[in-house]
Write a protein that holds these residues in place. Structure first.
Motif, mmCIF file in Angstrom:
data_model
loop_
_atom_site.group_PDB
_atom_site.id
_atom_site.type_symbol
_atom_site.label_atom_id
_atom_site.label_comp_id
_atom_site.label_asym_id
_atom_site.label_seq_id
_atom_site.Cartn_x
_atom_site.Cartn_y
_atom_site.Cartn_z
ATOM 1 N N GLY A 77 43.154 43.780 37.481
ATOM 2 C CA GLY A 77 43.381 43.095 39.394
ATOM 3 C C GLY A 77 44.048 42.408 39.448
ATOM 4 N N LEU A 78 44.606 43.099 40.113
ATOM 5 C CA LEU A 78 45.540 41.602 40.759
ATOM 6 C C LEU A 78 44.949 40.324 41.180
ATOM 7 C CD1 LEU A 78 49.299 41.977 40.853
ATOM 8 C CD2 LEU A 78 48.319 42.821 43.193
ATOM 9 N N ALA A 79 45.546 39.489 41.076
ATOM 10 C CA ALA A 79 45.547 38.146 41.398
ATOM 11 C C ALA A 79 46.960 37.365 41.985
ATOM 12 C CB ALA A 79 44.511 37.062 40.812
ATOM 13 N N ARG A 80 46.738 36.922 43.561
ATOM 14 C CA ARG A 80 47.779 36.071 43.533
ATOM 15 C C ARG A 80 47.612 34.135 42.921
ATOM 16 N NH1 ARG A 80 47.183 36.178 49.789
ATOM 17 N NH2 ARG A 80 45.125 36.012 48.885
ATOM 18 N N ALA A 81 48.725 33.805 42.583
ATOM 19 C CA ALA A 81 48.832 32.299 41.500
ATOM 20 C C ALA A 81 47.541 30.968 41.943
ATOM 21 C CB ALA A 81 49.471 31.401 41.431
ATOM 22 N N THR A 82 46.585 31.270 42.640
ATOM 23 C CA THR A 82 45.213 30.514 43.191
ATOM 24 C C THR A 82 44.233 31.434 42.476
ATOM 25 O OG1 THR A 82 44.621 32.110 44.966
ATOM 26 C CG2 THR A 82 46.210 30.942 45.430
ATOM 27 N N ARG A 83 43.626 29.728 42.571
ATOM 28 C CA ARG A 83 41.891 29.728 41.526
ATOM 29 C C ARG A 83 40.905 31.329 42.375
ATOM 30 N NH1 ARG A 83 41.195 25.579 37.528
ATOM 31 N NH2 ARG A 83 39.042 26.006 38.310
ATOM 32 N N ALA A 84 40.943 30.958 43.444
ATOM 33 C CA ALA A 84 39.949 31.754 44.303
ATOM 34 C C ALA A 84 40.067 32.837 44.202
ATOM 35 C CB ALA A 84 40.569 31.547 45.821
ATOM 36 N N ASP A 85 41.427 33.870 43.747
ATOM 37 C CA ASP A 85 42.000 35.064 43.446
ATOM 38 C C ASP A 85 41.944 35.566 42.019
ATOM 39 O OD1 ASP A 85 43.593 35.399 46.220
ATOM 40 O OD2 ASP A 85 45.225 36.406 45.719
ATOM 41 N N ILE A 86 42.424 34.626 41.110
ATOM 42 C CA ILE A 86 41.777 34.902 39.705
ATOM 43 C C ILE A 86 40.732 34.973 39.822
ATOM 44 C CG2 ILE A 86 42.444 33.989 37.334
ATOM 45 C CD1 ILE A 86 45.295 32.567 38.410
ATOM 46 N N GLU A 87 40.138 34.127 40.551
ATOM 47 C CA GLU A 87 38.024 34.407 39.710
ATOM 48 C C GLU A 87 37.829 35.779 40.314
ATOM 49 O OE1 GLU A 87 36.444 30.664 41.820
ATOM 50 O OE2 GLU A 87 37.483 29.724 39.848
ATOM 51 N N ARG A 88 38.007 35.897 41.600
ATOM 52 C CA ARG A 88 37.512 37.319 42.268
ATOM 53 C C ARG A 88 37.937 38.586 41.656
ATOM 54 N NH1 ARG A 88 33.658 39.109 44.844
ATOM 55 N NH2 ARG A 88 33.828 40.339 46.553
ATOM 56 N N ALA A 89 39.041 38.693 41.108
ATOM 57 C CA ALA A 89 39.381 39.012 39.904
ATOM 58 C C ALA A 89 38.964 39.266 38.446
ATOM 59 C CB ALA A 89 41.135 39.443 39.592
ATOM 60 N N ALA A 90 38.405 38.691 37.783
ATOM 61 C CA ALA A 90 38.084 38.280 36.915
ATOM 62 C C ALA A 90 36.282 38.735 37.335
ATOM 63 C CB ALA A 90 37.706 36.741 36.048
ATOM 64 N N GLU A 91 35.728 38.517 38.356
ATOM 65 C CA GLU A 91 34.219 39.028 38.100
ATOM 66 C C GLU A 91 34.363 40.539 39.118
ATOM 67 O OE1 GLU A 91 30.464 38.902 38.518
ATOM 68 O OE2 GLU A 91 31.615 36.945 38.485
ATOM 69 N N ALA A 92 35.640 41.207 39.249
ATOM 70 C CA ALA A 92 35.681 42.406 40.119
ATOM 71 C C ALA A 92 36.043 43.522 37.783
ATOM 72 C CB ALA A 92 37.296 42.548 40.063
ATOM 73 N N ILE A 93 36.585 42.677 37.507
ATOM 74 C CA ILE A 93 36.992 43.094 35.941
ATOM 75 C C ILE A 93 35.669 43.300 35.063
ATOM 76 C CG2 ILE A 93 38.922 43.694 36.279
ATOM 77 C CD1 ILE A 93 39.710 41.081 34.143
ATOM 78 N N LYS A 94 34.557 42.232 35.255
ATOM 79 C CA LYS A 94 33.784 41.924 34.161
ATOM 80 C C LYS A 94 33.123 43.007 33.699
ATOM 81 C CE LYS A 94 30.148 37.929 34.333
ATOM 82 N NZ LYS A 94 29.757 37.071 34.900
ATOM 83 N N PRO A 95 33.266 44.082 34.560
ATOM 84 C CA PRO A 95 32.397 44.901 33.372
ATOM 85 C C PRO A 95 32.948 46.013 33.189
ATOM 86 C CG PRO A 95 31.616 44.576 36.037
ATOM 87 C CD PRO A 95 33.167 44.112 35.080
ATOM 88 N N ALA A 96 33.936 45.618 32.617
ATOM 89 C CA ALA A 96 35.239 46.511 31.659
ATOM 90 C C ALA A 96 35.049 46.085 29.737
ATOM 91 C CB ALA A 96 36.966 46.356 32.485
ATOM 92 N N GLN A 97 35.254 47.766 29.517
ATOM 93 C CA GLN A 97 34.868 47.318 28.004
ATOM 94 C C GLN A 97 36.398 46.758 28.004
ATOM 95 O OE1 GLN A 97 33.890 50.102 25.729
ATOM 96 N NE2 GLN A 97 32.607 51.479 27.336
ATOM 97 N N ARG A 98 38.113 46.382 28.799
ATOM 98 C CA ARG A 98 38.932 46.139 28.572
ATOM 99 C C ARG A 98 40.110 46.260 30.058
ATOM 100 N NH1 ARG A 98 42.704 50.398 25.373
ATOM 101 N NH2 ARG A 98 43.991 48.796 25.024
ATOM 102 N N GLY A 99 39.745 44.202 29.705
ATOM 103 C CA GLY A 99 40.064 43.984 30.987
ATOM 104 C C GLY A 99 40.995 43.110 31.584
ATOM 105 N N ARG A 100 42.168 43.801 32.282
ATOM 106 C CA ARG A 100 43.070 42.761 32.274
ATOM 107 C C ARG A 100 43.287 41.710 33.907
ATOM 108 N NH1 ARG A 100 49.087 44.721 31.267
ATOM 109 N NH2 ARG A 100 48.131 44.661 28.785
ATOM 110 N N ILE A 101 43.647 40.310 33.462
ATOM 111 C CA ILE A 101 43.838 39.582 34.823
ATOM 112 C C ILE A 101 46.132 39.587 35.328
ATOM 113 C CG2 ILE A 101 43.885 37.909 36.039
ATOM 114 C CD1 ILE A 101 41.009 37.487 35.184
ATOM 115 N N HIS A 102 46.107 40.467 35.737
ATOM 116 C CA HIS A 102 47.427 40.836 37.070
ATOM 117 C C HIS A 102 47.900 39.019 37.800
ATOM 118 C CE1 HIS A 102 50.845 42.716 38.184
ATOM 119 N NE2 HIS A 102 51.527 41.616 37.698
ATOM 120 N N THR A 103 48.297 38.671 36.964
ATOM 121 C CA THR A 103 48.171 37.505 38.285
ATOM 122 C C THR A 103 50.114 36.912 38.666
ATOM 123 O OG1 THR A 103 48.303 35.211 39.357
ATOM 124 C CG2 THR A 103 49.136 35.038 36.594
#
Length: 518
Positions: A77-103
């Protein structure tokens, strides 16, 4: 598939569902994104960038939904360099067996001054803070310096070193505006390896845009210089002139092992299937002379070429059609073929449909066999894709009649349509038969969408070939593409128009995604 640090393994990071969707008109619904994601995983794509979760509820649901069904590929999941973006991306990839945050954050002087309105030191600190915050949710964090090819080298080196020290495991260098030349872009990657002391602790990635037609060339130059991840899209889809085409990257590496001894995990025999699926869902027709997947990619018309091919295929073919999953259009089925043979042929072509979908597609096949002398593989692909595209449509064509030609002036169209399950009828005239039919649709379903593109191409050869029509509509800043196929060009045209309107209805129901360039 593997993303381990094998020296010559190139990680394929597919961003069709994120960057590709930013092409005007290329929006996809959740079901369509799931279908593409599952095929990408089947192909062996290492990482699927499924969307930009904070951009819209639709993007969040797509990343979250894909995270639930994809088990082997990394879901990003893509995220800008903000806490809100990153936390939203983290929530979105939560079910993934292998998840990545791309900021990401912009690092070029031009972007920092005019886009971010931030000083370099503020950007530098944001790099550290964003990567550290993302690492709270996953061990797999990618950091990108937007507009990397126009970033000052000293500042880029500082930011890359800080991102790795903060926990980034992948560092992506984008040529965001397609500005770089292959030699200078390769030199940029080499410079990072020479100057960043902790560069060995991360995979270096590249994301090249195609504004000067150099996205693939720049990506390959970067691989030669040490990059081991390439960000790309099916058919080179993407905003403006698009991105590096995944099929071109993969086949270049596979074909030129003598000069580029690198490997990928992609099963190349699925390439044509992926190209067709993305083209059907997005409504972006692949140009005939497109490398690898274009209709002419393995066609030889010149007499000299044909003579050479008959003597030895390698005289003019550097790869086989079968290596990318292309089968010749031979006559395969007829009007007397049964359901079992039909199902088996579809499986051979890469389609595994459920019972209801098979029944519907088989009926359409029988109808097609009644009006078309010869049925080719491409006919079946168009028929099934057209059937699948129409799932959950609120607007459906029931019947139509067109009166046109030198006798009937002006042309007249009569239509029966279902709107949310209710049958409606109308008649209308227009400057031509297509205009009359579209005017009829407007009477039954009033709207303010403007027609931006109307394009017809034949699926196969012959006067009885199916027509595949692409329509692009624009309404209040929203752009959508629709497709339809039929042996009757007018029927295909109305199907495409209704397909586009159905997509507009979906777009009206969700927030318009925030466009980003990485």
């Amino acid at each position: 598939m593997s993303t381990q640090r094998e020296p010559n393994h190139v990680v394929i990071f597919d961003t069709t569902l994120r960057d590709g969707e930013q092409s005007p008109g290329a929006s996809m619904n959740l079901d369509e994104k799931l279908r593409i994601a599952q095929l990408l995983e089947e192909m062996g794509v290492d990482i699927i960038e499924a969307g930009f979760p904070i951009a819209s509820e639709g993007d969040f649901k797509a990343v979250h939904g894909i995270s639930k069904v994809v088990t082997r590929s990394v879901v990003c999941g893509l995220a800008r360099a903000t806490r809100a973006d990153i936390e939203r991306a983290a929530e979105a990839i939560k079910p993934a067996q292998r998840g990545r945050i791309h900021t990401f954050i912009s690092t070029s002087p031009l972007h920092m001054k005019h886009k971010l309105q931030m000083e370099p030191e503020q950007v530098y600190q944001a790099v550290i803070d964003s990567v550290k915050h993302a690492r709270r949710f996953t061990d797999d964090v990618e950091w990108s310096c937007e507009d990397g090819s126009r970033t000052e080298h000293d500042f880029m080196c500082r930011c890359v070193e800080a991102a790795i020290a903060s926990g980034a495991t992948t560092i992506n260098i984008p040529d965001t505006v397609g500005y770089a030349m292959p030699d200078e872009f390769g030199a940029l990657i080499a410079m990072l390896f020479n100057r960043v002391p902790n560069i060995d602790k991360a995979i270096i990635s590249v994301h090249c845009h195609n504004d000067l037609g150099l996205a693939v060339a720049n990506s390959l130059a970067a691989v030669k210089a040490g990059a081991r991840q390439v960000e790309c899209t099916v058919n080179g889809l993407g905003e403006r002139a698009g991105n590096a085409a995944m099929e071109e990257i993969v086949m270049a590496l596979k074909t030129r092992q003598n000069t580029m001894p690198y490997s990928t995990s992609v099963v190349t025999e699925h390439i044509v299937k992926a190209s067709r699926l993305v083209s059907t869902i997005t409504g972006f027709v692949v140009q005939p002379n497109k490398a690898i997947v274009g209709a002419n990619a393995f066609a030889h018309e010149s007499g000299i070429h044909q003579d050479g091919m008959l003597k030895n295929a390698q005289t003019y073919e550097i790869m086989t059609p079968e290596s990318v999953g292309l089968s010749k259009s031979n006559l395969v089925l007829g009007k007397h073929s049964g359901r079992h043979a039909f199902r088996e042929k579809l499986k051979e072509l890469g389609y595994d449909l459920g019972d209801n979908a098979i029944q519907s597609a088989f009926k359409r096949f029988k109808d097609l066999a009644d009006v078309k002398k010869e049925i080719f593989d491409d006919d079946l692909v168009a028929l099934v894709d057209d059937e699948v595209v129409r799932t959950n449509d609120r607007l459906r064509l029931v019947s139509m009649e067109i009166l046109c030609g030198t006798v009937h002036r002006p042309p007249k169209a009569s239509l029966e349509m279902e709107i949310d399950g209710q049958l409606h009828e109308c008649s209308a005239t227009g400057d031509g038969p297509v205009d009359a039919a579209f005017n009829c649709v407007k009477q039954l379903f009033p709207h303010r969408a403007r027609l931006q593109l109307y394009q017809v191409q034949a699926v196969t050869h012959g006067t009885d070939a199916q027509a595949e029509v692409t329509v692009r509509l624009a309404e209040e800043g929203k752009t959508v593409n629709g497709q339809g196929a039929d042996t009757d060009t007018m029927v295909a045209s109305v199907k495409a128009y209704l397909n586009a309107l159905n997509k507009l209805l979906v777009k009206r129901e969700k927030t318009e995604p925030v466009a980003v360039s990485v």
